[in-house]
Write a protein that holds these residues in place. Structure first.
Motif, PDB file in Angstrom:
ATOM      1  N   GLU A   5       4.302  -1.347  28.268  1.00  0.00           N
ATOM      2  CA  GLU A   5       5.427  -1.209  29.184  1.00  0.00           C
ATOM      3  C   GLU A   5       5.139  -0.087  30.177  1.00  0.00           C
ATOM      4  N   GLU A   6       5.704  -0.228  31.365  1.00  0.00           N
ATOM      5  CA  GLU A   6       5.669   0.863  32.341  1.00  0.00           C
ATOM      6  C   GLU A   6       7.102   1.345  32.518  1.00  0.00           C
ATOM      7  N   ALA A   7       7.276   2.659  32.541  1.00  0.00           N
ATOM      8  CA  ALA A   7       8.652   3.167  32.510  1.00  0.00           C
ATOM      9  C   ALA A   7       8.741   4.576  33.078  1.00  0.00           C
ATOM     10  N   CYS A   8       9.984   5.013  33.257  1.00  0.00           N
ATOM     11  CA  CYS A   8      10.259   6.375  33.717  1.00  0.00           C
ATOM     12  C   CYS A   8      10.893   7.150  32.569  1.00  0.00           C
ATOM     13  N   ILE A   9      10.394   8.367  32.339  1.00  0.00           N
ATOM     14  CA  ILE A   9      10.971   9.205  31.282  1.00  0.00           C
ATOM     15  C   ILE A   9      12.264   9.821  31.806  1.00  0.00           C
ATOM     16  N   VAL A  10      13.366   9.394  31.233  1.00  0.00           N
ATOM     17  CA  VAL A  10      14.671   9.912  31.648  1.00  0.00           C
ATOM     18  C   VAL A  10      14.912  11.272  30.994  1.00  0.00           C
ATOM     19  N   ALA A  11      14.646  11.347  29.699  1.00  0.00           N
ATOM     20  CA  ALA A  11      14.848  12.587  28.963  1.00  0.00           C
ATOM     21  C   ALA A  11      13.928  12.584  27.762  1.00  0.00           C
ATOM     22  N   ALA A  12      13.742  13.756  27.167  1.00  0.00           N
ATOM     23  CA  ALA A  12      12.831  13.867  26.031  1.00  0.00           C
ATOM     24  C   ALA A  12      13.380  14.860  25.025  1.00  0.00           C
ATOM     25  N   SER A  13      13.125  14.587  23.755  1.00  0.00           N
ATOM     26  CA  SER A  13      13.503  15.520  22.700  1.00  0.00           C
ATOM     27  C   SER A  13      12.488  15.359  21.570  1.00  0.00           C
ATOM     28  N   ASP A 133      -1.281  15.431  30.657  1.00  0.00           N
ATOM     29  CA  ASP A 133      -1.165  15.448  32.117  1.00  0.00           C
ATOM     30  C   ASP A 133      -0.347  14.253  32.615  1.00  0.00           C
ATOM     31  N   LEU A 134       0.838  14.100  32.035  1.00  0.00           N
ATOM     32  CA  LEU A 134       1.723  13.009  32.418  1.00  0.00           C
ATOM     33  C   LEU A 134       2.791  13.495  33.386  1.00  0.00           C
ATOM     34  N   GLY A 135       3.250  12.587  34.220  1.00  0.00           N
ATOM     35  CA  GLY A 135       4.466  12.804  34.991  1.00  0.00           C
ATOM     36  C   GLY A 135       5.550  11.966  34.322  1.00  0.00           C
ATOM     37  N   PRO A 136       6.662  11.773  35.003  1.00  0.00           N
ATOM     38  CA  PRO A 136       7.732  10.984  34.393  1.00  0.00           C
ATOM     39  C   PRO A 136       7.416   9.485  34.351  1.00  0.00           C
ATOM     40  N   HIS A 137       6.492   9.044  35.192  1.00  0.00           N
ATOM     41  CA  HIS A 137       6.189   7.611  35.218  1.00  0.00           C
ATOM     42  C   HIS A 137       4.952   7.334  34.374  1.00  0.00           C
ATOM     43  N   ILE A 138       5.140   6.561  33.331  1.00  0.00           N
ATOM     44  CA  ILE A 138       4.073   6.377  32.351  1.00  0.00           C
ATOM     45  C   ILE A 138       3.908   4.902  31.983  1.00  0.00           C
ATOM     46  N   ALA A 139       2.739   4.631  31.411  1.00  0.00           N
ATOM     47  CA  ALA A 139       2.530   3.339  30.761  1.00  0.00           C
ATOM     48  C   ALA A 139       2.213   3.644  29.304  1.00  0.00           C
ATOM     49  N   TRP A 140       2.731   2.844  28.409  1.00  0.00           N
ATOM     50  CA  TRP A 140       2.411   3.047  26.987  1.00  0.00           C
ATOM     51  C   TRP A 140       2.136   1.702  26.347  1.00  0.00           C
ATOM     52  N   LYS A 141       1.375   1.732  25.280  1.00  0.00           N
ATOM     53  CA  LYS A 141       1.298   0.537  24.443  1.00  0.00           C
ATOM     54  C   LYS A 141       1.478   0.975  22.998  1.00  0.00           C
ATOM     55  N   GLY A 142       2.204   0.165  22.271  1.00  0.00           N
ATOM     56  CA  GLY A 142       2.518   0.546  20.898  1.00  0.00           C
ATOM     57  C   GLY A 142       3.202  -0.599  20.186  1.00  0.00           C
ATOM     58  N   GLU A 143       4.035  -0.204  19.240  1.00  0.00           N
ATOM     59  CA  GLU A 143       4.625  -1.209  18.350  1.00  0.00           C
ATOM     60  C   GLU A 143       6.135  -1.215  18.530  1.00  0.00           C
ATOM     61  N   ALA A 391      12.023  11.454  42.674  1.00  0.00           N
ATOM     62  CA  ALA A 391      10.837  11.873  43.426  1.00  0.00           C
ATOM     63  C   ALA A 391      10.443  13.309  43.050  1.00  0.00           C
ATOM     64  N   LEU A 392      11.438  14.158  42.902  1.00  0.00           N
ATOM     65  CA  LEU A 392      11.166  15.547  42.520  1.00  0.00           C
ATOM     66  C   LEU A 392      10.545  15.599  41.124  1.00  0.00           C
ATOM     67  N   ALA A 393      11.062  14.754  40.226  1.00  0.00           N
ATOM     68  CA  ALA A 393      10.504  14.686  38.876  1.00  0.00           C
ATOM     69  C   ALA A 393       9.040  14.254  38.950  1.00  0.00           C
ATOM     70  N   ALA A 394       8.755  13.278  39.824  1.00  0.00           N
ATOM     71  CA  ALA A 394       7.387  12.762  39.927  1.00  0.00           C
ATOM     72  C   ALA A 394       6.439  13.844  40.446  1.00  0.00           C
ATOM     73  N   VAL A 395       6.875  14.581  41.462  1.00  0.00           N
ATOM     74  CA  VAL A 395       6.003  15.609  42.031  1.00  0.00           C
ATOM     75  C   VAL A 395       5.853  16.788  41.073  1.00  0.00           C
ATOM     76  N   LEU A 400      13.022  13.120  34.229  1.00  0.00           N
ATOM     77  CA  LEU A 400      14.090  13.059  35.230  1.00  0.00           C
ATOM     78  C   LEU A 400      15.150  14.130  34.977  1.00  0.00           C
ATOM     79  N   GLU A 401      15.490  14.325  33.720  1.00  0.00           N
ATOM     80  CA  GLU A 401      16.529  15.294  33.378  1.00  0.00           C
ATOM     81  C   GLU A 401      16.189  16.699  33.888  1.00  0.00           C
ATOM     82  N   THR A 402      14.920  17.074  33.822  1.00  0.00           N
ATOM     83  CA  THR A 402      14.531  18.415  34.264  1.00  0.00           C
ATOM     84  C   THR A 402      14.650  18.542  35.782  1.00  0.00           C
ATOM     85  N   ALA A 403      14.448  17.438  36.491  1.00  0.00           N
ATOM     86  CA  ALA A 403      14.626  17.481  37.943  1.00  0.00           C
ATOM     87  C   ALA A 403      16.105  17.638  38.283  1.00  0.00           C
ATOM     88  N   ILE A 404      16.976  17.103  37.409  1.00  0.00           N
ATOM     89  CA  ILE A 404      18.410  17.138  37.703  1.00  0.00           C
ATOM     90  C   ILE A 404      19.050  18.462  37.283  1.00  0.00           C
TER      91      ILE A 404
END
Length: 835
Positions: A5-13, A133-143, A391-395, A400-404
């Motif tokens: 999947e390709e996705a944007c990280i909204v938040a992390a914990s 070295d990830l930004g908020p936009h990532i690709a992952w593969k898993g289960e 965009a700020l999160a990407a740069v 995303l949460e940290t940009a907000i």
DNA sequence: CCAATCGCCTAT
DNA sequence: TAAGATAGGCGATTGG
């Protein structure tokens, strides 16, 4: 079942999982669904080194390390790696610990054992982005995991998350991809509440994704409304929660009513009433989540609201920051943004009489509520708030949460630490406490009162970043003053930085990279064939600009981890020196400098006319540009005026586009009143056109009519931000002010509250001055409530307004010999010089 | 009438 | 505690 999947990280914990730790990423996939991804394989750690500047290891190093190994919750000590510190390059041991929440205590223990601790205050989930070295936009593969709480817990999760998918992967299965606009889901809501009881009368929510929205309304039993609203949040699973002033009103209200209605015997009732967080409904989550992942909206002491797995974005705050409206009510902002869309304001309810309104016409109130839930979505869209944050999160390469809700130092940390880690630079702790003396800032040139023709405005392109790049300014390149070598750049303030041939700083490299990114996005913007692409690259280049500009501020701050008191001073010293040198060179050449502020210079053209001006501007830019200090010809003015105060001027721009340029004056300020703004604009037009006589006659006639009470009272509204703290019982504490009763806007706020209207801390309060000197000798003001309650406008103190007009306009006309007094009298007084 | 102070808002 | 910076203008009150 495996998935990609390709996705944007909204938040992390994160979540502890036996002796391991699992990072939780809340994602919005490109296809539109939400995923909770459990990432395995990251270990929490900190680093230690021997204190002091000696490079020799002490004899008892083995015993000391053994002592560390025996500290509770330390699990592994890695082989040492040499890392740069400001005390020299030293071996650093990476100390793995059981769980991220063990770090603070172990940090203190190891300090007690006389170790120098580093990399010891980095938020664990952010560590994942740094290491890979990830930004908020990532690709992952898993289960993909089945919708089964036990299976998810077996994979390290908390249970049944309210996301569309739950999946697991290992850190090797993540990679960075190009930024894209994720199809984020926004949930906007509004509550109407009783003034008498404080209960919620009705609620509405609007959910939006991909530009499509649906509205839901709630009425009836209060407990049921809270339950239904909570269920809607969990079912629709939004990434962003918004509303107008939810930070200060709706979210506190939800929490307050939840606490009132919760059933103390039923541990889960808190989650059922207000469990908006993106975590499973569990007793621990209800308790507030010991690991900082509560299910209930949470706000720590005066800070922004957090909601696990989602982002809280107040449309009021975003509109205020982007639009700087003169007033801040929802109605005012809606009229400002959507003047032609009357359908957005068709419902009108007197919120100061909400109980009567609700009793008399509940259907109307409910419709009004739904309208106020839709408007925040429209506002965020109109100002592209979400896209700009993404965009700020990407740069900045943050979720995303940290940009907000994050701070500028978190964005800079995100870029600097990942580079420091790669280059074996030890990461110092954030400095805390102790205020240091303010550094000297930019240079501002005196400006003479009067009118000047044919002025070229030149300015340094990205001045502070350029200075940092060309002088290799970095925490890692600063050397002590007694360092004698020709291989340094020495600031006029005396501070020395190694040249990049000796050691290339992290910050200059990051800034150069950002400059390159900006150029790239600008080029893509130009070449874009469709509007959405162009908009995307515009947002990206703007985010890069914002981030570049934050670097100086962070490095000039007293507490940032990668800085030193002398660094900020060095940057500004170079800036002052550069600009002053150009000013003196120009003056020496016979080109008068009319004004200058920090990175700009206003130079008088030797010849009249636009063509000569433009040639002159380009010629100066060319001649004074040097390596690392690019001077640009920014604007050409046919005429410039100032009354003689710094940071206040007006000019007619003739190049590159025709425009009126105004800085500092009341017309730019949100705390001025419209009549003054109109008067001043009229005066500026006349002065710029050379019609001095017309300028003061215009003012005089206006003042005369104000004295006679002939003006629209709506043009006299003053508006200022007002602080305060809403207490539990609903009263407001204004003791943040040393003398609250001496402040007109506090008086206006108090009168609003007495009238039964909401007061929201930090929001602007509008008022009319009804007596310049009231009974207590202070100003008497009345709040402006016409739009909210339909109250008649207050009766202004006309002579006060005449006086204020005369004072503000007198400063300007004084240049031509017309003082405030003359303006009030309507004629110039004879002045006698006896001596 | 003044200077000092607080507070807001802006320029860069 | 949590935290980008300083320079500058101006309005209102306060205290002499």
């Amino acid at each position: 079942m495996s998935a990609e999947e390709e996705a944007c990280i909204v938040a992390a914990s994160y979540q502890s999982f036996g002796s391991k730790t699992v990072v939780e990423l809340w994602l919005r996939a490109r296809e539109g669904h939400s995923t909770l991804l459990l990432v395995h394989g990251l270990r929490p750690f900190l680093e230690i080194a021997v204190r002091g500047s000696s490079t020799d290891l002490p004899d008892d190093i083995d015993e000391r390390l053994e002592k560390v190994r025996n500290v509770k919750d330390v699990t592994l000590i890695h082989d040492p790696v040499d890392k740069w510190t400001d005390k020299g390059t030293k071996p650093h041991w990476k100390v793995e610990v059981r769980q991220p929440y063990n770090v603070p205590k172990i940090r203190e223990t190891l300090r007690g054992y006389d170790w120098k601790v580093s990399s010891a205050d980095i938020i664990f989930p952010q560590r994942l982005l740094l290491e890979l070295d990830l930004g908020p936009h990532i690709a992952w593969k898993g289960e993909l995991l089945p919708s089964d709480g036990d299976a998810i817990q077996d994979a390290g999760g908390r249970g049944l998350y309210p996301t569309n998918r739950v999946a697991r992967c290992n850190i090797e299965d993540l990679r960075s991809i190009d930024a894209f606009a994720a199809p984020l889901i926004t949930f906007s809501f509004d509550l109407e509440t009783s003034i008498e009881s404080g209960h919620i009368l009705c609620a509405a929510a609007v959910i939006q994704q991909n530009g499509k929205s649906e509205t839901h309304t709630f009425r009836g039993d209060e407990r049921k409304m809270l339950e239904d609203l909570t269920r809607l949040v969990r079912d629709s699973d939004p990434d962003i929660i918004t509303g107008y002033n939810i930070d200060n009103f709706d979210l506190p209200k939800i929490k307050e009513r939840m606490e009132e209605l919760e059933d103390g015997n039923d541990k889960l009732s808190r989650a059922i009433l207000a469990g908006w967080g993106r975590v499973p409904v569990t007793e621990e989550a209800c308790k507030g989540g010991r690991r900082g992942a509560p299910i209930i909206p949470n706000r720590q002491q005066n800070r922004k609201w957090t909601l696990t797995g989602r982002c809280v974005m107040d449309a009021w705050w975003e509109a205020r920051m982007t639009l700087r409206p003169k007033r801040e009510t929802l109605k005012f902002v809606s009229e400002l943004l959507f003047p032609d869309r009357e359908e957005l304001r068709k419902m009108d309810v007197d919120s100061s009489r909400m109980d009567e309104e609700w009793a008399a016409r509940p259907d109307v109130v409910l419709e009004y509520c739904a309208q106020d839930a839709l408007l925040p979505i429209e506002i965020l869209d109109a100002i592209s708030a979400t896209a700009r944050k993404e965009a700020l999160a990407a740069v900045g390469k943050v979720p995303l949460e940290t940009a907000i809700i994050g701070t500028t130092s978190q964005w800079v940390d995100s870029l600097v630490i990942r580079l420091a880690d790669r280059e074996n630079i030890a990461v110092p702790m954030t400095r805390r406490g102790g205020k240091s003396d303010a550094i000297t800032g930019g240079y501002v040139h005196e400006v003479k009162g009067g009118r000047e023709e044919w002025i070229a405005i030149l300015d340094f392109k990205s001045m502070y970043p350029s200075i940092m790049i060309s002088n290799n300014i970095c925490y890692t390149t600063r050397v002590d003053n007694d360092y004698t070598s020709t291989e340094v750049h020495q600031s006029p303030s005396g501070t020395k930085f190694l040249k990049k041939e000796i050691r290339e700083g992290l910050v200059p490299r990051l800034l150069e990279d950002l400059m390159g990114q900006r150029d790239h996005h600008k080029a893509m913007m130009k070449g874009a064939t469709d509007d959405s692409k162009r908009l995307f690259h515009d947002q990206m280049q703007f985010a890069v600009k914002i981030l570049m500009n934050t670097f100086y501020g962070v490095f000039a701050s007293a507490f940032y981890r990668f800085t030193h008191q002398d660094i900020g001073s060095a940057i500004t010293a170079w800036a002052r020196s550069n600009i002053k040198k150009i000013i003196s060179d120009l003056e020496e050449e016979g080109h008068p400098v009319v004004y200058s502020d920090t990175d700009s210079i206003f130079v008088s053209s030797p010849e009249e006319g636009k063509e000569a001006l433009v040639n002159f501007g380009h010629e100066l830019a060319n001649r004074f540009t040097k390596e690392g200090a690019e001077l640009e010809f920014e604007k050409g003015l046919s005429v410039f005026f100032s009354h003689g105060a710094k940071k206040r001027y007006v000019g007619r721009v003739v190049w590159p586009e025709e425009d009126l340029l105004i800085r500092g004056y009341e017309v730019r300020r949100t705390d001025s009143f419209d009549l003054l703004n109109k008067t001043m604009m009229g005066t500026f037009e006349r002065i710029l056109d050379g019609d001095e006589e017309g300028a003061y006659q215009h003012v005089i006639s206006l003042i005369r009519s104000v004295k006679a009470g002939e003006a629209d009272v709506a043009d006299l509204i003053l508006s200022r931000s007002c602080k305060g703290k809403v207490l539990k019982d609903g009263t407001v504490d204004f003791s943040v002010y040393s003398n609250p009763d001496g402040l007109p806007y506090v008086q206006a706020a108090k009168k609003r509250i007495a009238r039964g209207l909401p007061f929201t801390p930090g929001m602007k309060v509008s008022y009319i001055v009804t007596a310049a000197k009231g009974v207590d000798g202070r100003q008497t003001v009345e709040p402006w409530l016409v739009a909210e309650t339909g109250d008649a406008p207050p009766v202004p103190d006309w002579s006060f307004y005449a006086e204020r007009l005369a004072r503000a306009m007198g400063r300007i006309t004084e240049v031509y010999g017309w003082s405030k007094k003359d303006l009030l009298l309507g004629s110039r007084q004879q002045t006698f010089d006896f001596f």
